[in-house]
Design a protein around this motif. Structure first.
Motif, PDB file in Angstrom:
ATOM      1  N   ALA A  79       0.845  -1.207   0.000  1.00 30.75           N
ATOM      2  CA  ALA A  79       0.000   0.000   0.000  1.00 30.75           C
ATOM      3  C   ALA A  79       0.873   1.247   0.000  1.00 30.75           C
ATOM      4  O   ALA A  79       0.606   2.222  -0.703  1.00 30.75           O
ATOM      5  N   ARG A  80       1.924   1.210   0.786  1.00 30.26           N
ATOM      6  CA  ARG A  80       2.864   2.340   0.830  1.00 30.26           C
ATOM      7  C   ARG A  80       3.506   2.533  -0.554  1.00 30.26           C
ATOM      8  O   ARG A  80       3.656   3.651  -1.041  1.00 30.26           O
ATOM      9  N   MET A  81       3.889   1.438  -1.184  1.00 27.98           N
ATOM     10  CA  MET A  81       4.511   1.494  -2.517  1.00 27.98           C
ATOM     11  C   MET A  81       3.565   2.113  -3.546  1.00 27.98           C
ATOM     12  O   MET A  81       3.985   2.852  -4.434  1.00 27.98           O
ATOM     13  N   LEU A  82       2.288   1.791  -3.391  1.00 29.44           N
ATOM     14  CA  LEU A  82       1.272   2.346  -4.291  1.00 29.44           C
ATOM     15  C   LEU A  82       1.268   3.874  -4.190  1.00 29.44           C
ATOM     16  O   LEU A  82       1.238   4.588  -5.199  1.00 29.44           O
ATOM     17  N   GLY A  83       1.324   4.364  -2.956  1.00 30.90           N
ATOM     18  CA  GLY A  83       1.367   5.807  -2.734  1.00 30.90           C
ATOM     19  C   GLY A  83       2.647   6.431  -3.252  1.00 30.90           C
ATOM     20  O   GLY A  83       2.639   7.516  -3.828  1.00 30.90           O
ATOM     21  N   GLU A  84       3.750   5.730  -3.042  1.00 34.48           N
ATOM     22  CA  GLU A  84       5.054   6.225  -3.521  1.00 34.48           C
ATOM     23  C   GLU A  84       5.050   6.331  -5.043  1.00 34.48           C
ATOM     24  O   GLU A  84       5.610   7.267  -5.616  1.00 34.48           O
ATOM     25  N   LEU A  85       4.420   5.365  -5.683  1.00 40.48           N
ATOM     26  CA  LEU A  85       4.343   5.347  -7.151  1.00 40.48           C
ATOM     27  C   LEU A  85       3.580   6.570  -7.658  1.00 40.48           C
ATOM     28  O   LEU A  85       4.019   7.260  -8.591  1.00 40.48           O
ATOM     29  N   LEU A  86       2.460   6.838  -7.012  1.00 42.83           N
ATOM     30  CA  LEU A  86       1.646   7.995  -7.388  1.00 42.83           C
ATOM     31  C   LEU A  86       2.403   9.297  -7.105  1.00 42.83           C
ATOM     32  O   LEU A  86       2.399  10.227  -7.941  1.00 42.83           O
ATOM     33  N   ALA A  87       3.077   9.363  -5.968  1.00 45.67           N
ATOM     34  CA  ALA A  87       3.835  10.564  -5.598  1.00 45.67           C
ATOM     35  C   ALA A  87       4.979  10.810  -6.591  1.00 45.67           C
ATOM     36  O   ALA A  87       5.217  11.959  -7.004  1.00 45.67           O
ATOM     37  N   THR A  88       5.644   9.754  -6.976  1.00 47.98           N
ATOM     38  CA  THR A  88       6.740   9.879  -7.948  1.00 47.98           C
ATOM     39  C   THR A  88       6.221  10.408  -9.277  1.00 47.98           C
ATOM     40  O   THR A  88       6.848  11.279  -9.905  1.00 47.98           O
ATOM     41  N   ALA A  89       5.073   9.893  -9.703  1.00 47.56           N
ATOM     42  CA  ALA A  89       4.479  10.348 -10.969  1.00 47.56           C
ATOM     43  C   ALA A  89       4.126  11.832 -10.885  1.00 47.56           C
ATOM     44  O   ALA A  89       4.440  12.609 -11.800  1.00 47.56           O
ATOM     45  N   ILE A  90       3.506  12.242  -9.790  1.00 47.29           N
ATOM     46  CA  ILE A  90       3.109  13.653  -9.613  1.00 47.29           C
ATOM     47  C   ILE A  90       4.347  14.549  -9.607  1.00 47.29           C
ATOM     48  O   ILE A  90       4.396  15.574 -10.299  1.00 47.29           O
ATOM     49  N   ASN A  91       5.348  14.166  -8.852  1.00 46.56           N
ATOM     50  CA  ASN A  91       6.575  14.983  -8.762  1.00 46.56           C
ATOM     51  C   ASN A  91       7.305  15.055 -10.105  1.00 46.56           C
ATOM     52  O   ASN A  91       7.821  16.105 -10.483  1.00 46.56           O
ATOM     53  N   ASN A  92       7.343  13.957 -10.817  1.00 45.27           N
ATOM     54  CA  ASN A  92       8.016  13.932 -12.128  1.00 45.27           C
ATOM     55  C   ASN A  92       7.298  14.830 -13.139  1.00 45.27           C
ATOM     56  O   ASN A  92       7.936  15.576 -13.885  1.00 45.27           O
ATOM     57  N   VAL A  93       5.982  14.738 -13.144  1.00 47.86           N
ATOM     58  CA  VAL A  93       5.187  15.547 -14.066  1.00 47.86           C
ATOM     59  C   VAL A  93       5.354  17.036 -13.740  1.00 47.86           C
ATOM     60  O   VAL A  93       5.483  17.876 -14.630  1.00 47.86           O
ATOM     61  N   TYR A  94       5.385  17.338 -12.451  1.00 46.05           N
ATOM     62  CA  TYR A  94       5.585  18.721 -12.008  1.00 46.05           C
ATOM     63  C   TYR A  94       6.976  19.214 -12.443  1.00 46.05           C
ATOM     64  O   TYR A  94       7.121  20.326 -12.969  1.00 46.05           O
ATOM     65  N   ALA A  95       7.985  18.384 -12.240  1.00 46.10           N
ATOM     66  CA  ALA A  95       9.365  18.791 -12.537  1.00 46.10           C
ATOM     67  C   ALA A  95       9.615  18.940 -14.028  1.00 46.10           C
ATOM     68  O   ALA A  95      10.448  19.765 -14.447  1.00 46.10           O
ATOM     69  N   ASN A  96       8.895  18.179 -14.838  1.00 49.65           N
ATOM     70  CA  ASN A  96       9.153  18.214 -16.286  1.00 49.65           C
ATOM     71  C   ASN A  96       8.400  19.329 -17.020  1.00 49.65           C
ATOM     72  O   ASN A  96       8.631  19.548 -18.203  1.00 49.65           O
ATOM     73  N   GLY A  97       7.512  19.990 -16.333  1.00 46.10           N
ATOM     74  CA  GLY A  97       6.884  21.184 -16.899  1.00 46.10           C
ATOM     75  C   GLY A  97       5.662  20.931 -17.752  1.00 46.10           C
ATOM     76  O   GLY A  97       5.161  19.801 -17.872  1.00 46.10           O
ATOM     77  N   GLU A  98       5.200  22.021 -18.344  1.00 41.38           N
ATOM     78  CA  GLU A  98       3.939  22.031 -19.091  1.00 41.38           C
ATOM     79  C   GLU A  98       3.924  21.008 -20.229  1.00 41.38           C
ATOM     80  O   GLU A  98       4.911  20.883 -20.970  1.00 41.38           O
ATOM     81  N   GLY A  99       2.810  20.335 -20.347  1.00 42.41           N
ATOM     82  CA  GLY A  99       2.623  19.393 -21.446  1.00 42.41           C
ATOM     83  C   GLY A  99       3.083  17.977 -21.140  1.00 42.41           C
ATOM     84  O   GLY A  99       2.789  17.048 -21.889  1.00 42.41           O
ATOM     85  N   TYR A 100       3.781  17.787 -20.003  1.00 37.49           N
ATOM     86  CA  TYR A 100       4.305  16.458 -19.678  1.00 37.49           C
ATOM     87  C   TYR A 100       3.224  15.623 -18.977  1.00 37.49           C
ATOM     88  O   TYR A 100       2.453  16.150 -18.172  1.00 37.49           O
ATOM     89  N   SER A 101       3.174  14.364 -19.303  1.00 40.81           N
ATOM     90  CA  SER A 101       2.188  13.496 -18.644  1.00 40.81           C
ATOM     91  C   SER A 101       2.763  12.094 -18.420  1.00 40.81           C
ATOM     92  O   SER A 101       3.669  11.664 -19.145  1.00 40.81           O
ATOM     93  N   ILE A 102       2.224  11.438 -17.426  1.00 38.97           N
ATOM     94  CA  ILE A 102       2.588  10.038 -17.130  1.00 38.97           C
ATOM     95  C   ILE A 102       1.291   9.271 -16.934  1.00 38.97           C
ATOM     96  O   ILE A 102       0.381   9.746 -16.240  1.00 38.97           O
ATOM     97  N   GLN A 103       1.220   8.120 -17.574  1.00 43.03           N
ATOM     98  CA  GLN A 103       0.039   7.284 -17.347  1.00 43.03           C
ATOM     99  C   GLN A 103       0.406   6.057 -16.516  1.00 43.03           C
ATOM    100  O   GLN A 103       1.353   5.335 -16.855  1.00 43.03           O
ATOM    101  N   LEU A 104      -0.314   5.893 -15.434  1.00 38.42           N
ATOM    102  CA  LEU A 104      -0.122   4.721 -14.579  1.00 38.42           C
ATOM    103  C   LEU A 104      -1.278   3.760 -14.871  1.00 38.42           C
ATOM    104  O   LEU A 104      -2.366   3.925 -14.331  1.00 38.42           O
ATOM    105  N   GLY A 105      -1.035   2.828 -15.730  1.00 36.68           N
ATOM    106  CA  GLY A 105      -2.099   1.903 -16.147  1.00 36.68           C
ATOM    107  C   GLY A 105      -2.457   0.918 -15.058  1.00 36.68           C
ATOM    108  O   GLY A 105      -1.914   0.945 -13.943  1.00 36.68           O
TER     109      GLY A 105
END
Lengths: 153, 151
Positions: free
Chosen positions: B33-59
């Motif tokens: 469960a913790r890993m699930l949250g970490e995965l989502l947090a990593t995606a959010i932080n990466n998308v934020y850091a990469n700037g406008e237009g960047y997206s990540i899909q967690l299927g």
């Protein structure tokens, strides 16, 4: 003519009788010791689980900091008697990062409370087969009463 | 008498083994469960850091909400859905019910960097779960029953 059928030697009867007497006299002690072993094993398991949960930042009062929480040691001390029960205090020696040591008294911290509570829950489960939410500091079994405390190492 | 002692000892082993089973399962699932949250947090932080237009899909292969919320199966994680993203605290809150704690709710928080986060229902262009940076907001395309953003 002497009938020898269906007879056992007196030695066998004596040995069997002796074993029976020994089993009857040691039975209460075996039960008592077995109860102690069961409680200590359950307490260790519960404390380890509590340390792992807190290490991953989980708590019932909301999220907390993560950190490596370890059960380094545990001791068992007879502190008192309560009625016919011997009271034993189980002390857990924990290591944790400073961010989780919010008080120098381990038992006053969230980590210490979680570890102690999980230990008590596991002792209770070992004897009743039921998980309960909150337990006072003192779990009664037939012969003993177990209390918990903790210290930082 | 001897048989009685043997039976008592065996029963005590069974009790302890069940406790061990539940404990091991609880800790393992809590870690997942913790890993699930970490995965989502990593995606959010990466998308934020990469700037406008960047997206990540967690299927579904990465975050499977059906299994995450399942409380009965051994493959379930008993996570309390929706997963709450607190915009003010900048945290993701993951809660799950522990069998070894009378099903009480245990929560952990994972810190995230961005403040401007919002949630929208998934679309054909942005299927669940897609994290997208539109320049002003980090948009999480997910069903409200699975992920919710609160203040």
């Amino acid at each position: 003519m002497k009938d020898k059928r269906g007879q056992v030697s007196v030695e066998l009867i004596l040995v069997t009788g002796l074993i029976l007497v020994m089993a009857i006299t040691t039975y209460p002690y075996i039960l008592k010791q077995q109860e102690m072993n069961k409680a200590v094993a359950a307490a260790r398991e519960g404390a380890t689980a509590g340390a792992a949960l807190r290490g991953m930042g989980f708590s019932t009062t909301g999220g907390n900091e993560m950190g490596i929480v370890r059960l380094e040691d545990m001791t068992l001390t007879k502190t008192n008697t309560s009625g016919e029960r011997d009271v034993y205090e189980i002390t857990f020696y924990l290591s944790a990062p400073d961010s989780l040591k919010t008080n120098s008294n381990c038992w006053m911290t969230s980590v210490g409370n979680t570890v102690r509570m999980q230990a008590r829950r596991h002792i209770y489960y070992a004897f009743t087969g039921q998980w309960v939410d909150n337990l006072p500091d003192g779990v009664n079994t037939t012969y003993y009463r177990f209390t918990t405390s903790c210290e930082w190492v | 008498m001897i048989m009685g002692i043997v039976i008592i000892v065996l029963i005590s082993f069974t009790n302890l083994n069940w406790a061990s089973y539940y404990t091991a399962r609880d800790i393992g699932e809590t870690g997942e469960a913790r890993m699930l949250g970490e995965l989502l947090a990593t995606a959010i932080n990466n998308v934020y850091a990469n700037g406008e237009g960047y997206s990540i899909q967690l299927g579904e292969d990465k975050i499977n909400f059906t299994e995450a919320g399942n409380r009965t199966s051994t493959t379930g994680l008993a996570v309390s859905l929706p997963i709450i993203i607190d915009r003010d605290d900048q945290t993701i809150n993951i809660s799950r019910r522990l069998r070894t704690s009378n099903d009480s709710n245990w929560t952990t928080t994972i810190r995230i960097i961005p403040e401007n986060i919002t949630r929208k229902d998934p679309t054909s262009e942005y299927p669940e779960v897609t994290v997208f940076n539109n320049g002003s907001y980090i948009i999480i395309y997910a069903d409200a029953a699975n992920i919710d953003v609160t203040t």
